[in-house]
Design a protein around this motif. Sequence first.
Motif, mmCIF file in Angstrom:
data_model
loop_
_atom_site.group_PDB
_atom_site.id
_atom_site.type_symbol
_atom_site.label_atom_id
_atom_site.label_comp_id
_atom_site.label_asym_id
_atom_site.label_seq_id
_atom_site.Cartn_x
_atom_site.Cartn_y
_atom_site.Cartn_z
ATOM 1 N N GLY A 10 16.747 11.859 119.435
ATOM 2 C CA GLY A 10 16.233 10.832 118.539
ATOM 3 C C GLY A 10 17.205 10.468 117.436
ATOM 4 N N HIS A 11 17.829 11.475 116.856
ATOM 5 C CA HIS A 11 18.738 11.269 115.724
ATOM 6 C C HIS A 11 19.946 10.430 116.148
ATOM 7 N N VAL A 12 20.550 10.799 117.281
ATOM 8 C CA VAL A 12 21.759 10.104 117.734
ATOM 9 C C VAL A 12 21.426 8.691 118.227
ATOM 10 N N ALA A 13 20.296 8.537 118.922
ATOM 11 C CA ALA A 13 19.904 7.203 119.388
ATOM 12 C C ALA A 13 19.717 6.248 118.212
ATOM 13 N N GLY A 42 17.601 19.488 123.377
ATOM 14 C CA GLY A 42 18.062 18.881 122.126
ATOM 15 C C GLY A 42 17.227 17.681 121.728
ATOM 16 N N THR A 43 15.910 17.846 121.729
ATOM 17 C CA THR A 43 15.002 16.722 121.499
ATOM 18 C C THR A 43 15.273 16.021 120.163
ATOM 19 N N PHE A 44 15.436 16.797 119.110
ATOM 20 C CA PHE A 44 15.722 16.221 117.792
ATOM 21 C C PHE A 44 17.001 15.396 117.837
ATOM 22 N N ALA A 49 16.876 7.315 110.152
ATOM 23 C CA ALA A 49 16.423 6.048 109.574
ATOM 24 C C ALA A 49 16.316 6.171 108.056
ATOM 25 N N HIS A 50 15.769 7.278 107.585
ATOM 26 C CA HIS A 50 15.621 7.498 106.140
ATOM 27 C C HIS A 50 16.985 7.531 105.458
ATOM 28 N N GLU A 51 17.923 8.225 106.077
ATOM 29 C CA GLU A 51 19.260 8.315 105.497
ATOM 30 C C GLU A 51 19.907 6.936 105.377
ATOM 31 N N SER A 52 19.567 6.044 106.294
ATOM 32 C CA SER A 52 20.160 4.697 106.301
ATOM 33 C C SER A 52 19.252 3.660 105.657
ATOM 34 N N VAL A 75 11.156 14.190 118.720
ATOM 35 C CA VAL A 75 12.169 13.131 118.838
ATOM 36 C C VAL A 75 11.995 12.129 117.693
ATOM 37 N N LEU A 76 10.767 11.908 117.244
ATOM 38 C CA LEU A 76 10.525 11.022 116.108
ATOM 39 C C LEU A 76 11.036 11.625 114.805
ATOM 40 N N ARG A 77 11.027 12.942 114.727
ATOM 41 C CA ARG A 77 11.592 13.603 113.543
ATOM 42 C C ARG A 77 13.083 13.276 113.439
#
Length: 340
Positions: free
Chosen positions: A303-306, A298-300, A91-94, A83-85
């Motif tokens: 995290g990504h959407v949150a 959908g763990t990834f 976060a990196h993209e933004s 989920v951190l991935r």
Amino acid sequence: MVVTIKDVAREANVAPSTVSRVIANNPRISEKTKKRVKEVMNQLGYYPNLQARSLVAKSTQTIGVIMPNSAYHAFRNPFFPEVLRGISMNAHESKYGIYLSTGSTEEEIHEEVLSMVNGRRVDGIVLLYSRVNDRTMNYLEESGFPFTVVGRPSMNEERITYVDNDNIFITKQVTNYLIELGHKNIAFVGGNLDFVVTIDRLNGYNMALKEAGLPVTDAYFVHEKFVNEKGKDAIRTLVELEVPPTALVTQDDLMAYEIISHLEKLNIKVPDDISIVSFNNLSLSEHSKPPLTSVDIGTFQLGHVATKCLIEKIENPETLPIRITIPTRLIERKSCAVKK
């Protein structure tokens, strides 16, 4: 020699203000100009002073990530690195950094969140759990500080942005899957009723049993602390009931691995003697013995959407609260069999 923004501007033949706008990814700057300026930055070895920029913008460009317990314990569960991935990629993209919580108790976690918010150490927070009557979530909501939750809030969900699975529906499906295999005595193992995810999954499990005309038995619910503290004895108690379960719904894959190990020591084979289905679909699940039937949550994506939702709230405080449901998928493997 330290390379400055003026050096970059002179080499790229643009104004220093243009370089600043490129660093900020200003949409008014053409892609051609952005590309040229970035090439010059790379050639000269120029690195923007993001801390100075943050002071000017009154922004830390950092998001806090709050785990349900200490990083040491959390990272023992592969759910959290995955989920951190998802969080770190968005976060990196933004162009946001990440500040991980380190508290190991509810009190320490709460104090750390207070420090993050009041010390303006982060611009927003992602909670990686939803606890019943959680004082930290209540504080964040009351303070108006930007935050999102991975999981359904126990209260005021219409006022909170959160990302979750439909845990009631998918657990009902999972239980029906076992019922269709002929199992009538199905236990739910590993839940913690302090967390909303357990409540929702237990509701789905109970609904499936009731609709199938099967009894809901208190002895078939085993709290995770009994498995964690008593291990094999907790599982022995379950399988030595007068009417033992022939199938188990377990809270997550790690719990399932541990249960399979205890069952082996009791000379009970999976799936010949008992079937097991779980959640998270960790990468190890297909290589376990037997390969574990598990729900891919959908763990990834959680995290990504949150994180995407959080950054939208940070950059546009008027953004309305939303719920986003990440789809799930049951991955059938070898840990479940038709009841003999």
